[in-house]
Design a protein around this motif. Structure first.
Motif, PDB file in Angstrom:
ATOM      1  N   PRO A 188       0.819  -1.223   0.000  1.00  0.00           N
ATOM      2  CA  PRO A 188       0.000   0.000   0.000  1.00  0.00           C
ATOM      3  C   PRO A 188       0.850   1.269   0.000  1.00  0.00           C
ATOM      4  O   PRO A 188       0.499   2.257  -0.647  1.00  0.00           O
ATOM      5  CB  PRO A 188      -0.813  -0.123   1.288  1.00  0.00           C
ATOM      6  N   LEU A 189       1.995   1.210   0.697  1.00  0.00           N
ATOM      7  CA  LEU A 189       2.885   2.366   0.725  1.00  0.00           C
ATOM      8  C   LEU A 189       3.471   2.626  -0.660  1.00  0.00           C
ATOM      9  O   LEU A 189       3.578   3.786  -1.099  1.00  0.00           O
ATOM     10  CB  LEU A 189       4.010   2.126   1.741  1.00  0.00           C
ATOM     11  N   ALA A 190       3.809   1.547  -1.363  1.00  0.00           N
ATOM     12  CA  ALA A 190       4.322   1.693  -2.733  1.00  0.00           C
ATOM     13  C   ALA A 190       3.259   2.296  -3.642  1.00  0.00           C
ATOM     14  O   ALA A 190       3.554   3.157  -4.486  1.00  0.00           O
ATOM     15  CB  ALA A 190       4.775   0.340  -3.265  1.00  0.00           C
ATOM     16  N   ALA A 191       2.010   1.861  -3.454  1.00  0.00           N
ATOM     17  CA  ALA A 191       0.915   2.388  -4.266  1.00  0.00           C
ATOM     18  C   ALA A 191       0.681   3.874  -4.028  1.00  0.00           C
ATOM     19  O   ALA A 191       0.191   4.590  -4.905  1.00  0.00           O
ATOM     20  CB  ALA A 191      -0.363   1.605  -3.976  1.00  0.00           C
ATOM     21  N   GLN A 192       1.087   4.339  -2.843  1.00  0.00           N
ATOM     22  CA  GLN A 192       0.938   5.762  -2.510  1.00  0.00           C
ATOM     23  C   GLN A 192       2.083   6.606  -3.060  1.00  0.00           C
ATOM     24  O   GLN A 192       2.073   7.824  -2.914  1.00  0.00           O
ATOM     25  CB  GLN A 192       0.872   5.929  -0.989  1.00  0.00           C
ATOM     26  N   GLY A 193       3.072   5.937  -3.680  1.00  0.00           N
ATOM     27  CA  GLY A 193       4.144   6.685  -4.329  1.00  0.00           C
ATOM     28  C   GLY A 193       5.472   6.699  -3.607  1.00  0.00           C
ATOM     29  O   GLY A 193       6.406   7.372  -4.059  1.00  0.00           O
ATOM     30  N   ASP A 194       5.599   5.976  -2.489  1.00  0.00           N
ATOM     31  CA  ASP A 194       6.869   5.937  -1.772  1.00  0.00           C
ATOM     32  C   ASP A 194       7.933   5.265  -2.650  1.00  0.00           C
ATOM     33  O   ASP A 194       7.786   4.114  -3.054  1.00  0.00           O
ATOM     34  CB  ASP A 194       6.709   5.173  -0.459  1.00  0.00           C
ATOM     35  N   VAL A 195       9.012   5.971  -2.937  1.00  0.00           N
ATOM     36  CA  VAL A 195      10.027   5.506  -3.888  1.00  0.00           C
ATOM     37  C   VAL A 195      10.749   4.261  -3.389  1.00  0.00           C
ATOM     38  O   VAL A 195      10.980   3.311  -4.147  1.00  0.00           O
ATOM     39  CB  VAL A 195      11.037   6.638  -4.181  1.00  0.00           C
ATOM     40  N   ASP A 210      -0.868  -6.007 -10.906  1.00  0.00           N
ATOM     41  CA  ASP A 210      -0.772  -5.429 -12.247  1.00  0.00           C
ATOM     42  C   ASP A 210       0.682  -5.242 -12.665  1.00  0.00           C
ATOM     43  O   ASP A 210       1.059  -5.537 -13.809  1.00  0.00           O
ATOM     44  CB  ASP A 210      -1.517  -4.090 -12.307  1.00  0.00           C
ATOM     45  N   GLU A 211       1.517  -4.745 -11.750  1.00  0.00           N
ATOM     46  CA  GLU A 211       2.935  -4.575 -12.086  1.00  0.00           C
ATOM     47  C   GLU A 211       3.601  -5.927 -12.289  1.00  0.00           C
ATOM     48  O   GLU A 211       4.450  -6.090 -13.175  1.00  0.00           O
ATOM     49  CB  GLU A 211       3.670  -3.799 -10.988  1.00  0.00           C
ATOM     50  N   PHE A 212       3.211  -6.903 -11.494  1.00  0.00           N
ATOM     51  CA  PHE A 212       3.756  -8.252 -11.634  1.00  0.00           C
ATOM     52  C   PHE A 212       3.469  -8.819 -13.024  1.00  0.00           C
ATOM     53  O   PHE A 212       4.367  -9.339 -13.704  1.00  0.00           O
ATOM     54  CB  PHE A 212       3.160  -9.141 -10.538  1.00  0.00           C
ATOM     55  N   ILE A 213       2.232  -8.717 -13.476  1.00  0.00           N
ATOM     56  CA  ILE A 213       1.869  -9.223 -14.805  1.00  0.00           C
ATOM     57  C   ILE A 213       2.612  -8.444 -15.893  1.00  0.00           C
ATOM     58  O   ILE A 213       3.155  -9.039 -16.850  1.00  0.00           O
ATOM     59  CB  ILE A 213       0.347  -9.135 -15.024  1.00  0.00           C
ATOM     60  N   LYS A 214       2.668  -7.144 -15.764  1.00  0.00           N
ATOM     61  CA  LYS A 214       3.342  -6.307 -16.755  1.00  0.00           C
ATOM     62  C   LYS A 214       4.837  -6.634 -16.827  1.00  0.00           C
ATOM     63  O   LYS A 214       5.429  -6.670 -17.918  1.00  0.00           O
ATOM     64  CB  LYS A 214       3.152  -4.834 -16.400  1.00  0.00           C
TER      65      LYS A 214
END
Length: 305
Positions: A207-214, A258-262
């Protein structure tokens, strides 16, 4: 109607269920795991048979490596005294019923192949991402055990030669990079912290990654890329129809799927269906029951003749 007894043996608890051949669970209960394990297991199995006289066979999924055919535990380090136990032989003698025993990851794969997300596919590979990395191969409805019971040990594919040491004694196994334990390590290495300054858990990472945490995004990318590489390696060997991804990490998959599939698609040799597991903690018990589904089906036919 006949039923089978499915048993999922873990390090701290044992789940037992009375199941029909179509996967319907008629009774389901959990007991703690106690040592010495075999006499404790036999006592509870006999109790289940008394309470449920329609049971005609017993399927067991267990920690450790199981010798194909004999149902003997040939490798298990955490359940004291379990290694070397001829479970199938002893339990068949004690109950008079057919017994089949296999590794817990294999039976979870069987549950998905027969009843769950892999249903309808001929060749199914299950990848289980939990504390470690497990999996199972189910081709034509049967588990691929291998000669020593080590078929489907996905977590011990070498992902990075001369990489991190693994509990199996080698280096660079995929389990050291694609697992809950690996996420803990990567979070510390990248110093991923919450807004309050606390080191985050794997559950909070995505969830933190989805919020934009680099930093969280860097860990997420490493995780999905390594999982994708592992799956592409499996495809090059097995050319399976479908990969079913399950385990505890799948609970947060909405934030990384989604990123995993991509990331994975360009790594594949051919198009491949990749889907999320249908069963959670129930997979082990259901898959254990499916080990002996044919025994129950044959018994049912005999009664109808």
């Amino acid at each position: 109607m006949t039923h089978v007894l499915g048993i999922d043996i873990g390090g701290t608890k044992i789940r037992m269920g009375v199941v029909s051949t179509d996967g319907h669970v008629h009774a389901d209960w959990t007991i703690s795991t106690e040592i010495p394990l075999y006499p404790y297991l036999e006592r509870h199995v006999k109790d289940a048979l008394e309470k449920h006289p329609t049971i005609v066979a017993i399927g067991i999924g267990t920690r450790g490596m199981v010798e194909p055919g004999t149902g003997k535990i040939v490798f298990e380090m955490q359940l004291e005294g379990w290694e070397g136990t001829p479970v199938k032989q002893w339990l068949e003698a004690a109950t008079g019923l057919p017994v089949e025993v296999n590794n817990d990851a294999n039976v979870a794969a069987l549950a998905e192949a027969v009843l769950g997300a892999g249903q309808g596919y001929k060749n199914v590979v299950a990848v289980t991402v939990g504390t470690g990395l497990g999996g199972g191969l189910v081709f034509d409805g049967e588990i691929i055990d291998g000669k020593h019971g080590g078929g489907g040990e996905i977590g011990h594919l070498i992902l990075y030669p001369k990489g991190l040491p693994c509990g199996c004694g080698r280096q660079g196994c995929s389990e050291q990079y694609v697992s809950g334990s690996a996420l803990h390590r990567l979070i510390k290495e990248h110093d991923v912290r919450s807004a309050e300054g606390e080191v985050v858990s794997p559950r909070d990472l995505f969830p933190l990654a989805a919020q934009g945490d680099v930093k969280a995004q860097a860990v997420r990318h490493r995780f999905v890329e390594d999982l994708g590489i592992t799956i592409s390696t499996l495809q090059a060997i097995l050319d399976m129809d479908v990969v079913v991804v399950g385990g505890g990490v799948i609970d947060s998959s909405d934030a990384w799927w989604d990123e995993f599939i991509k990331t994975t698609e360009p790594l594949l040799l051919k198009p491949l269906t990749i889907t999320r597991a249908q069963f959670g903690n129930e997979a082990g018990m259901l898959g254990a029951a499916m080990l002996v589904r044919n025994v129950a089906a044959d018994s049912e036919k005999g009664r109808n003749v």
